[in-house]
Design a protein around this motif. Structure first.
Motif, PDB file in Angstrom:
ATOM      1  N   TYR A 190       0.817  -1.218   0.000  1.00 25.46           N
ATOM      2  CA  TYR A 190       0.000   0.000   0.000  1.00 25.46           C
ATOM      3  C   TYR A 190       0.851   1.268   0.000  1.00 25.46           C
ATOM      4  N   ALA A 191       1.961   1.266   0.717  1.00 21.43           N
ATOM      5  CA  ALA A 191       2.775   2.482   0.830  1.00 21.43           C
ATOM      6  C   ALA A 191       3.323   2.918  -0.526  1.00 21.43           C
ATOM      7  N   GLU A 192       3.701   1.963  -1.391  1.00 16.14           N
ATOM      8  CA  GLU A 192       4.237   2.322  -2.697  1.00 16.14           C
ATOM      9  C   GLU A 192       3.153   2.851  -3.639  1.00 16.14           C
ATOM     10  N   ARG A 193       1.917   2.469  -3.424  1.00 17.28           N
ATOM     11  CA  ARG A 193       0.814   2.937  -4.265  1.00 17.28           C
ATOM     12  C   ARG A 193       0.198   4.217  -3.724  1.00 17.28           C
ATOM     13  N   GLY A 194       0.714   4.741  -2.648  1.00 23.18           N
ATOM     14  CA  GLY A 194       0.148   5.942  -2.049  1.00 23.18           C
ATOM     15  C   GLY A 194      -0.748   5.612  -0.877  1.00 23.18           C
ATOM     16  N   GLY A 195      -0.765   4.386  -0.439  1.00 25.89           N
ATOM     17  CA  GLY A 195      -1.580   3.987   0.697  1.00 25.89           C
ATOM     18  C   GLY A 195      -3.026   3.729   0.304  1.00 25.89           C
ATOM     19  N   ARG A 196      -3.773   3.203   1.223  1.00 25.64           N
ATOM     20  CA  ARG A 196      -5.186   2.956   0.981  1.00 25.64           C
ATOM     21  C   ARG A 196      -5.942   4.273   0.964  1.00 25.64           C
ATOM     22  N   PRO A 197      -6.953   4.366   0.113  1.00 22.75           N
ATOM     23  CA  PRO A 197      -7.737   5.599   0.133  1.00 22.75           C
ATOM     24  C   PRO A 197      -8.542   5.702   1.425  1.00 22.75           C
ATOM     25  N   SER A 198      -8.619   6.913   1.933  1.00 25.85           N
ATOM     26  CA  SER A 198      -9.397   7.129   3.151  1.00 25.85           C
ATOM     27  C   SER A 198     -10.875   7.232   2.779  1.00 25.85           C
ATOM     28  N   LYS A 199     -11.724   7.322   3.774  1.00 25.56           N
ATOM     29  CA  LYS A 199     -13.154   7.460   3.534  1.00 25.56           C
ATOM     30  C   LYS A 199     -13.439   8.758   2.788  1.00 25.56           C
ATOM     31  N   ALA A 200     -12.715   9.812   3.140  1.00 25.56           N
ATOM     32  CA  ALA A 200     -12.898  11.096   2.474  1.00 25.56           C
ATOM     33  C   ALA A 200     -12.492  11.007   0.996  1.00 25.56           C
ATOM     34  N   ASP A 201     -11.400  10.261   0.709  1.00 20.96           N
ATOM     35  CA  ASP A 201     -10.977  10.085  -0.679  1.00 20.96           C
ATOM     36  C   ASP A 201     -12.034   9.341  -1.480  1.00 20.96           C
ATOM     37  N   ARG A 202     -12.635   8.319  -0.874  1.00 16.91           N
ATOM     38  CA  ARG A 202     -13.677   7.553  -1.573  1.00 16.91           C
ATOM     39  C   ARG A 202     -14.903   8.411  -1.837  1.00 16.91           C
ATOM     40  N   LYS A 203     -15.288   9.231  -0.858  1.00 18.98           N
ATOM     41  CA  LYS A 203     -16.432  10.133  -1.059  1.00 18.98           C
ATOM     42  C   LYS A 203     -16.148  11.142  -2.170  1.00 18.98           C
ATOM     43  N   LEU A 204     -14.936  11.684  -2.180  1.00 21.96           N
ATOM     44  CA  LEU A 204     -14.548  12.646  -3.196  1.00 21.96           C
ATOM     45  C   LEU A 204     -14.587  11.997  -4.583  1.00 21.96           C
ATOM     46  N   GLY A 205     -14.092  10.790  -4.702  1.00 22.68           N
ATOM     47  CA  GLY A 205     -14.116  10.068  -5.966  1.00 22.68           C
ATOM     48  C   GLY A 205     -15.537   9.808  -6.440  1.00 22.68           C
ATOM     49  N   ALA A 206     -16.432   9.461  -5.512  1.00 22.74           N
ATOM     50  CA  ALA A 206     -17.834   9.217  -5.872  1.00 22.74           C
ATOM     51  C   ALA A 206     -18.497  10.510  -6.342  1.00 22.74           C
ATOM     52  N   GLN A 207     -18.184  11.631  -5.690  1.00 20.89           N
ATOM     53  CA  GLN A 207     -18.763  12.914  -6.108  1.00 20.89           C
ATOM     54  C   GLN A 207     -18.272  13.311  -7.490  1.00 20.89           C
TER      55      GLN A 207
END
Length: 124
Positions: free
Chosen positions: A100-117
């Protein structure tokens, strides 16, 4: 009696050496023509193996090449089983993937919400 102790059924030896969890799994491998003893295909689980034979068979995602160093008397602990053979297989490359660290880590809940928007067109 010493000659009988020097040979063992192939399915039983594979089970005793802990390559397979059950003897029926090792027998299924052999009857499916997936075992070679000294480069000869074996189709019967009752085929005998002896010290010095080289076994070739698939296990998981790679091919195992094993030289028999001993015939066991029981299915004992792993250390006892490892003393029965020498592994001649080349080392397999590890395909672990990126952490995960090499890919930028797991997306946070806020990142997932932003992507959905963004998908819905609410944000540009």
């Amino acid at each position: 009696m010493s000659e009988a102790a020097e040979k063992l059924r192939a399915d039983k030896w594979l089970w005793q050496a802990r390559f397979f969890k059950t003897r029926s799994l090792s027998a299924k491998l052999i009857t499916g023509s997936h075992l070679r003893v000294n480069s000869d295909k074996v189709v019967k689980a009752s085929a005998t193996v002896k010290v010095g034979d080289v076994l070739t068979f698939p296990q998981g995602n790679h091919i195992r090449v094993i030289q028999i160093d001993g015939i066991g008397t029981r299915r004992g602990p792993a250390i006892e089983a490892q003393a029965l053979y020498t592994d001649l297989s080349p080392p397999q490359p590890r395909d672990i993937g990126k952490p995960y660290a090499e890919r930028g880590g797991r997306p946070s809940k806020a990142d997932r919400k932003l992507g959905a928007q963004i998908k819905r067109g609410e944000l540009e």
